[in-house]
Design an enzyme around this catalytic site. Sequence first.
Site, PDB file in Angstrom:
ATOM      1  N   TYR A   1       0.825  -1.216   0.000  1.00 46.18           N
ATOM      2  CA  TYR A   1       0.000   0.000   0.000  1.00 46.18           C
ATOM      3  C   TYR A   1       0.861   1.269   0.000  1.00 46.18           C
ATOM      4  CZ  TYR A   1      -3.971  -3.058   1.146  1.00 46.18           C
ATOM      5  OH  TYR A   1      -4.932  -4.037   1.121  1.00 46.18           O
TER       6      TYR A   1
ATOM      7  N   LYS B   1       3.626 -15.311   1.711  1.00 43.24           N
ATOM      8  CA  LYS B   1       3.528 -16.029   0.437  1.00 43.24           C
ATOM      9  C   LYS B   1       4.976 -16.229  -0.011  1.00 43.24           C
ATOM     10  CE  LYS B   1       0.937 -17.620  -2.940  1.00 43.24           C
ATOM     11  NZ  LYS B   1       0.199 -18.884  -2.805  1.00 43.24           N
TER      12      LYS B   1
ATOM     13  N   ASP C   1      -2.916 -18.168   1.232  1.00 46.68           N
ATOM     14  CA  ASP C   1      -4.070 -18.847   0.614  1.00 46.68           C
ATOM     15  C   ASP C   1      -4.575 -19.959   1.518  1.00 46.68           C
ATOM     16  OD1 ASP C   1      -1.546 -19.798   0.045  1.00 46.68           O
ATOM     17  OD2 ASP C   1      -1.991 -20.476  -1.983  1.00 46.68           O
TER      18      ASP C   1
ATOM     19  N   ASP D   1      -5.167  -6.971   5.896  1.00 45.77           N
ATOM     20  CA  ASP D   1      -6.391  -6.263   5.541  1.00 45.77           C
ATOM     21  C   ASP D   1      -7.481  -7.281   5.191  1.00 45.77           C
ATOM     22  OD1 ASP D   1      -8.157  -4.348   4.729  1.00 45.77           O
ATOM     23  OD2 ASP D   1      -7.012  -3.650   2.999  1.00 45.77           O
TER      24      ASP D   1
END
Length: 362
Positions: A140, A191, A223, A247
């Site tokens: 972000y 990840k 995931d 988030d």
Amino acid sequence: MIKLALFPGDGIGPEVSNEAVRILKFVFDVNRVSYEFEEELVGGASYDSYKKPITEKALKIAKESDAVLFGAVGGYKWESLPIELRPEKALLTLRYDLGLYANLRPAKVYDDLIDASPLKKDIVSGTDIMIVRELTGGIYFGQPRGIFDTGNGQKKGINTLAYTTEEIKRIAIVAFEIAKKRRKKVLSVDKANVLESTELWRETVAEVSKCYPGIELSNMYVDNCSMQLIRQPRSFDVIVTTNMFGDILSDEASMVAGSIGMLPSASLNGKKGMYEPIHGSAPDIVGQNKANPLATILSAAMMLRYSLDLDSLADKIEKAVENVIKKGFRTLDIYSSAPGTKASGTKEMGDAVITELKSIFK
Ligand code: NAD
């Protein structure tokens, strides 16, 4: 003397923060803690008076206080303003200016509210998760970012996922410190199989864990984590993760817990913090004594624990909220027709928490 900034904001913000302030004043007075609140307009209310969503004066109050209690901002009236002037800008400015890099969102399922969860009772019962989300770094904020012409008639949108070891270390420390006071488990979510920045995340969290031998660290890909949150939410204790993964996962976890009117949050920079319910200004129910104040009351409890080192007072407020739920007090968002349910307004819910606290402090 404890100095608290109070920013009620818009919509139901003032209604719910009013109840949280009553509860804070009650516990401070009973325990002879001296305090002062300094209140200022933020969001749309600030725009209406000062033509900006947050003033220098409000920022100064926030910086000079021990902690900030924030209601909610926003509403239909201000939706067409340019983005820089919209009420929500107040929140982003506060987060940025106070350097609030750690966002804590608990997702706890109350047994007596289990029907509010969309999941089956036997899956959600006992769920008590603390998500620690990195809030001021990652994709972000990373540079370069933007939409660029490629020169051949195409455009390219770019965002950059970057983390330094220092940014990872400080958020990992927050997670391990919190785990010490809970069930002593930290799950780091990344990840790392495809993103180098989160490979560094995994390595750095493991390095920090060496200073916390009593805390069990495990890792999970994001995931898989999103699946496990639905499959076995009870298995999680503290989750630490990046800005974007946090988030998404924290919204998912909040639905596991049920109503938006019950969920508090904290955003921290060391001891300094801003505390707010996760819900917005709910313009559809404003001024009707319908808003559930418990998320804001629980945010005030987090303030006592994380900014003011008053853990035992925080425990008592949380216990009082649990008892009120057990006794059947229900605002509209958590109402059910089960026997013993007492339909309550915002003020009645605040009164019920104070009645419980009176008997807890007896
Ligand atoms: P919202 O959270 O305000 O409301 C969503 C739904 O939940 C509404 O039906 C509302 O009545 C209900 N609800 C919310 N809080 C409740 C409570 N405490 N008790 C009972 N019911 C409650 O989200 P929205 O409608 O998408 O947004 C409304 C405004 O709030 C928008 O302007 C949005 O930008 C703003 N917003 C602000 C924040 C914040 O200040 N942190 C967060 C989210 C949205």
